[in-house]
Scaffold this motif. Structure first.
Motif, mmCIF file in Angstrom:
data_model
loop_
_atom_site.group_PDB
_atom_site.id
_atom_site.type_symbol
_atom_site.label_atom_id
_atom_site.label_comp_id
_atom_site.label_asym_id
_atom_site.label_seq_id
_atom_site.Cartn_x
_atom_site.Cartn_y
_atom_site.Cartn_z
ATOM 1 N N PHE A 172 30.293 59.217 -29.547
ATOM 2 C CA PHE A 172 31.437 60.105 -29.744
ATOM 3 C C PHE A 172 32.004 60.065 -31.163
ATOM 4 C CE2 PHE A 172 31.495 59.133 -25.168
ATOM 5 C CZ PHE A 172 31.424 60.419 -24.658
ATOM 6 N N GLN A 173 31.588 59.102 -31.961
ATOM 7 C CA GLN A 173 32.056 59.029 -33.344
ATOM 8 C C GLN A 173 30.855 58.888 -34.283
ATOM 9 O OE1 GLN A 173 33.345 56.231 -31.295
ATOM 10 N NE2 GLN A 173 34.942 57.531 -30.459
ATOM 11 N N SER A 174 30.983 59.440 -35.469
ATOM 12 C CA SER A 174 29.863 59.430 -36.420
ATOM 13 C C SER A 174 29.451 58.021 -36.827
ATOM 14 C CB SER A 174 30.230 60.247 -37.664
ATOM 15 O OG SER A 174 31.470 59.817 -38.202
ATOM 16 N N GLU A 175 30.392 57.063 -36.786
ATOM 17 C CA GLU A 175 30.026 55.688 -37.148
ATOM 18 C C GLU A 175 29.410 54.925 -35.973
ATOM 19 O OE1 GLU A 175 34.590 55.400 -36.505
ATOM 20 O OE2 GLU A 175 33.095 56.924 -36.999
ATOM 21 N N ASN A 176 29.455 55.518 -34.778
ATOM 22 C CA ASN A 176 28.850 54.886 -33.595
ATOM 23 C C ASN A 176 28.007 55.919 -32.855
ATOM 24 O OD1 ASN A 176 30.054 52.117 -33.554
ATOM 25 N ND2 ASN A 176 31.943 53.299 -33.539
ATOM 26 N N ASN A 177 26.988 56.421 -33.545
ATOM 27 C CA ASN A 177 26.136 57.439 -32.957
ATOM 28 C C ASN A 177 25.448 56.908 -31.705
ATOM 29 O OD1 ASN A 177 26.463 59.774 -34.566
ATOM 30 N ND2 ASN A 177 25.353 58.763 -36.226
ATOM 31 N N GLY A 178 25.175 57.823 -30.760
ATOM 32 C CA GLY A 178 24.642 57.439 -29.468
ATOM 33 C C GLY A 178 23.143 57.565 -29.336
ATOM 34 N N GLY A 179 22.692 57.584 -28.073
ATOM 35 C CA GLY A 179 21.285 57.419 -27.754
ATOM 36 C C GLY A 179 20.451 58.675 -27.667
ATOM 37 N N MET A 180 21.023 59.832 -27.960
ATOM 38 C CA MET A 180 20.221 61.055 -27.927
ATOM 39 C C MET A 180 19.587 61.300 -29.289
ATOM 40 S SD MET A 180 22.474 63.456 -25.372
ATOM 41 C CE MET A 180 23.144 62.735 -23.856
ATOM 42 N N ALA A 181 18.872 60.272 -29.731
ATOM 43 C CA ALA A 181 18.186 60.277 -31.018
ATOM 44 C C ALA A 181 17.075 59.243 -30.962
ATOM 45 C CB ALA A 181 19.153 59.944 -32.154
ATOM 46 N N GLU A 182 16.120 59.355 -31.846
ATOM 47 C CA GLU A 182 14.976 58.437 -31.823
ATOM 48 C C GLU A 182 15.373 57.006 -32.173
ATOM 49 O OE1 GLU A 182 10.899 60.259 -32.932
ATOM 50 O OE2 GLU A 182 12.348 61.201 -34.303
ATOM 51 N N TYR A 183 16.391 56.842 -33.018
ATOM 52 C CA TYR A 183 16.826 55.505 -33.433
ATOM 53 C C TYR A 183 18.350 55.413 -33.345
ATOM 54 C CZ TYR A 183 12.111 55.143 -35.351
ATOM 55 O OH TYR A 183 10.746 55.120 -35.489
ATOM 56 N N VAL A 184 18.831 54.210 -32.998
ATOM 57 C CA VAL A 184 20.275 53.968 -32.904
ATOM 58 C C VAL A 184 20.595 52.659 -33.613
ATOM 59 C CG1 VAL A 184 22.278 53.721 -31.390
ATOM 60 C CG2 VAL A 184 20.335 55.104 -30.645
ATOM 61 N N ARG A 185 21.702 52.670 -34.356
ATOM 62 C CA ARG A 185 22.191 51.428 -34.979
ATOM 63 C C ARG A 185 23.198 50.766 -34.046
ATOM 64 N NH1 ARG A 185 26.621 49.509 -38.074
ATOM 65 N NH2 ARG A 185 27.720 51.475 -37.641
ATOM 66 N N LEU A 186 22.963 49.485 -33.753
ATOM 67 C CA LEU A 186 23.895 48.688 -32.968
ATOM 68 C C LEU A 186 24.624 47.755 -33.927
ATOM 69 C CD1 LEU A 186 21.589 47.729 -29.942
ATOM 70 C CD2 LEU A 186 22.879 49.836 -30.318
ATOM 71 N N PRO A 187 25.929 47.977 -34.150
ATOM 72 C CA PRO A 187 26.657 47.128 -35.104
ATOM 73 C C PRO A 187 26.910 45.734 -34.556
ATOM 74 C CG PRO A 187 28.146 48.685 -34.062
ATOM 75 C CD PRO A 187 26.762 49.037 -33.581
ATOM 76 N N ASP A 188 27.444 44.873 -35.408
ATOM 77 C CA ASP A 188 27.557 43.461 -35.045
ATOM 78 C C ASP A 188 28.535 43.217 -33.904
ATOM 79 O OD1 ASP A 188 29.677 44.171 -36.677
ATOM 80 O OD2 ASP A 188 29.857 42.196 -37.606
ATOM 81 N N THR A 189 29.503 44.099 -33.674
ATOM 82 C CA THR A 189 30.440 43.875 -32.576
ATOM 83 C C THR A 189 29.959 44.480 -31.255
ATOM 84 O OG1 THR A 189 31.702 45.863 -33.148
ATOM 85 C CG2 THR A 189 32.433 43.769 -34.111
ATOM 86 N N ALA A 190 28.828 45.167 -31.262
ATOM 87 C CA ALA A 190 28.292 45.735 -30.023
ATOM 88 C C ALA A 190 27.971 44.617 -29.030
ATOM 89 C CB ALA A 190 27.041 46.558 -30.311
ATOM 90 N N VAL A 191 28.123 44.919 -27.750
ATOM 91 C CA VAL A 191 27.847 43.947 -26.681
ATOM 92 C C VAL A 191 26.464 44.295 -26.123
ATOM 93 C CG1 VAL A 191 28.694 42.903 -24.544
ATOM 94 C CG2 VAL A 191 30.319 43.893 -26.194
ATOM 95 N N ILE A 192 25.478 43.480 -26.465
ATOM 96 C CA ILE A 192 24.066 43.822 -26.244
ATOM 97 C C ILE A 192 23.440 42.859 -25.245
ATOM 98 C CG2 ILE A 192 21.843 44.219 -27.396
ATOM 99 C CD1 ILE A 192 23.480 44.410 -30.045
ATOM 100 N N HIS A 193 22.595 43.384 -24.356
ATOM 101 C CA HIS A 193 21.953 42.578 -23.330
ATOM 102 C C HIS A 193 20.444 42.826 -23.332
ATOM 103 C CE1 HIS A 193 25.922 41.736 -21.518
ATOM 104 N NE2 HIS A 193 26.185 42.989 -21.856
ATOM 105 N N SER A 194 19.688 41.763 -23.123
ATOM 106 C CA SER A 194 18.239 41.900 -22.972
ATOM 107 C C SER A 194 17.919 42.486 -21.613
ATOM 108 C CB SER A 194 17.564 40.534 -23.106
ATOM 109 O OG SER A 194 17.727 40.014 -24.412
ATOM 110 N N ILE A 195 16.830 43.202 -21.565
ATOM 111 C CA ILE A 195 16.404 43.849 -20.324
ATOM 112 C C ILE A 195 14.913 43.608 -20.142
ATOM 113 C CG2 ILE A 195 15.886 46.126 -21.322
ATOM 114 C CD1 ILE A 195 17.449 47.325 -18.941
ATOM 115 N N PRO A 196 14.457 43.316 -18.928
ATOM 116 C CA PRO A 196 13.037 42.975 -18.742
ATOM 117 C C PRO A 196 12.100 44.094 -19.178
ATOM 118 C CG PRO A 196 14.321 42.406 -16.790
ATOM 119 C CD PRO A 196 15.221 43.212 -17.671
ATOM 120 N N LYS A 197 11.024 43.706 -19.833
ATOM 121 C CA LYS A 197 10.024 44.697 -20.267
ATOM 122 C C LYS A 197 9.405 45.394 -19.062
ATOM 123 C CE LYS A 197 9.772 44.084 -24.854
ATOM 124 N NZ LYS A 197 8.655 43.800 -25.698
ATOM 125 N N ALA A 198 9.324 44.694 -17.934
ATOM 126 C CA ALA A 198 8.653 45.242 -16.751
ATOM 127 C C ALA A 198 9.538 46.202 -15.952
ATOM 128 C CB ALA A 198 8.182 44.109 -15.841
#
Length: 357
Positions: A127-153
């Motif tokens: 919703f903001q230009s500094e936090n672009n979303g996932g409807m693109a080939e690449y996304v930047r996750l900034p350092d304050t993002a809350v990120i979780h690993s997900i199984p490859k399978a």
């Protein structure tokens, strides 16, 4: 082989002004950032409302604009890490990850007290230009993002449900379901079904689901509902009172966004009951507030986002405790984004529609 300098991206320039760009600048990776190659991105009702100009996003005479154009939509996404800043230690290249939808500031009173989902700045991916979303080939996750690993399978169709099911879990948790409770969930869309399959794990005395569409009610039954009711076909108040010996349900979770569902809930909830409001509404809802206080002394509980829910959801989708069958009913390549948004509106009976990249 490095990351290309440009990418395909759906870009919002204004209300109803969304364009597919084939050579949009790829995000740059700072020392604390992660860049992911997007695998897929679900389309949320909020994405649709934003595209069509809802004032909660674009502002009106009562509220300022929240979105910052140009931005790339999408907050229900996941992907593989393809680049990391030198300060990133927790993850590795090639990891499959899913970020929570909020990008907390880390500095406000809510963030510092662990209540990051209510961050005062309240930036959300997509919703903001500094936090672009996932409807693109690449996304930047900034350092304050809350990120979780997900199984490859984990199948993409399952992984795409981590974000919405996280929201569902939080809503049910807000209701503090007990084993002797009669629980009513109003609404059996994707989020409502996430609530049904999780609430079933709480083992309430009865799990009742309401919806206007019989196909959704059938799925709710498959996901664990004990009783399904269509308000268009039955007297819901009479039915619930019959089931509860005239007292009403113990907990009512509103997941439709329809004003009538709120009024209905106030009628069928018992005295001292717990009413959980989850939905975002397109218009104001009017009711007699004396029902909340003087008549029933209700606990009114809001539910926002999915704090601390992703690890549980990922594990229980993986082990099959949370049902996901056929919820992601269609996926479209980003080149067909207009068709994807059309189907995501539910006019063809779909639960969750996603864009793949």
């Amino acid at each position: 082989m490095g990351i290309p300098k440009t990418m395909k991206a759906l870009v919002a320039y204004g209300k109803d002004d969304y364009k597919l760009e084939l050579e949009y600048p790829t995000p740059q990776c700072g020392q604390n950032d992660i860049i992911i190659k997007t695998e897929g991105c679900g389309i949320c009702a909020g994405d649709l409302k934003c595209m069509h100009g809802a004032s909660m996003f674009w502002g009106d005479e009562m509220q300022p604009a929240w979105v910052k154009t140009p931005f790339i939509p999408g907050h229900e996404f996941l992907g593989e890490i393809v680049e990391m800043g030198s300060n990133v230690k927790k993850f590795a290249l090639g990891d499959r990850v899913v970020p929570e939808q909020i990008v907390p500031c880390g500095e406000c009173r809510f963030c510092k007290s662990g209540r990051y989902w209510m961050c005062e700045v309240h930036n959300i991916f997509g919703f903001q230009s500094e936090n672009n979303g996932g409807m693109a080939e690449y996304v930047r996750l900034p350092d304050t993002a809350v990120i979780h690993s997900i199984p490859k399978a984990m199948k993409l169709e399952e992984a795409l449900l981590v974000e919405p099911y996280g929201c569902s879990k939080h809503a049910v948790d807000r209701g503090n379901i007990q084993c002797d409770d009669i629980l009513v969930i109003s609404g059996a869309g994707t989020l409502g079904l996430g609530m049904v399959t999780y609430a079933k794990m709480k083992n309430p005395a009865k799990l009742i689901v309401l919806d206007l569409m019989d196909e959704r009610l059938k799925r709710a039954q498959e996901f664990g509902a004990d009783i399904i009711l269509n308000p268009n076909k039955e007297d819901i108040v009479a039915k619930i009172m019959e089931i509860t010996d005239g007292y009403g349900c113990d907990v009512y979770i509103e997941a439709t966004g329809a004003p009538a569902s709120v009024v209905q809930g106030m009628k069928i909830i018992r005295k001292l009951g717990r009413f959980v409001e989850f939905s975002v509404f397109g218009k104001e809802t009017t009711l007699d507030w004396s029902v909340i206080g003087d008549r029933k002394e209700l606990d009114i509980l809001g539910s926002h986002l999915s704090p601390y829910a992703f690890p549980f959801v990922i594990e229980n989708i993986r082990n099959g405790n949370l049902k996901t069958e056929d919820i992601v009913s269609r996926t479209f390549p980003i080149e067909e984004w207009e068709k994807a948004f059309e189907y995501a509106a539910g006019k063809y009976g779909d639960f969750k529609v996603a864009i793949t990249l």
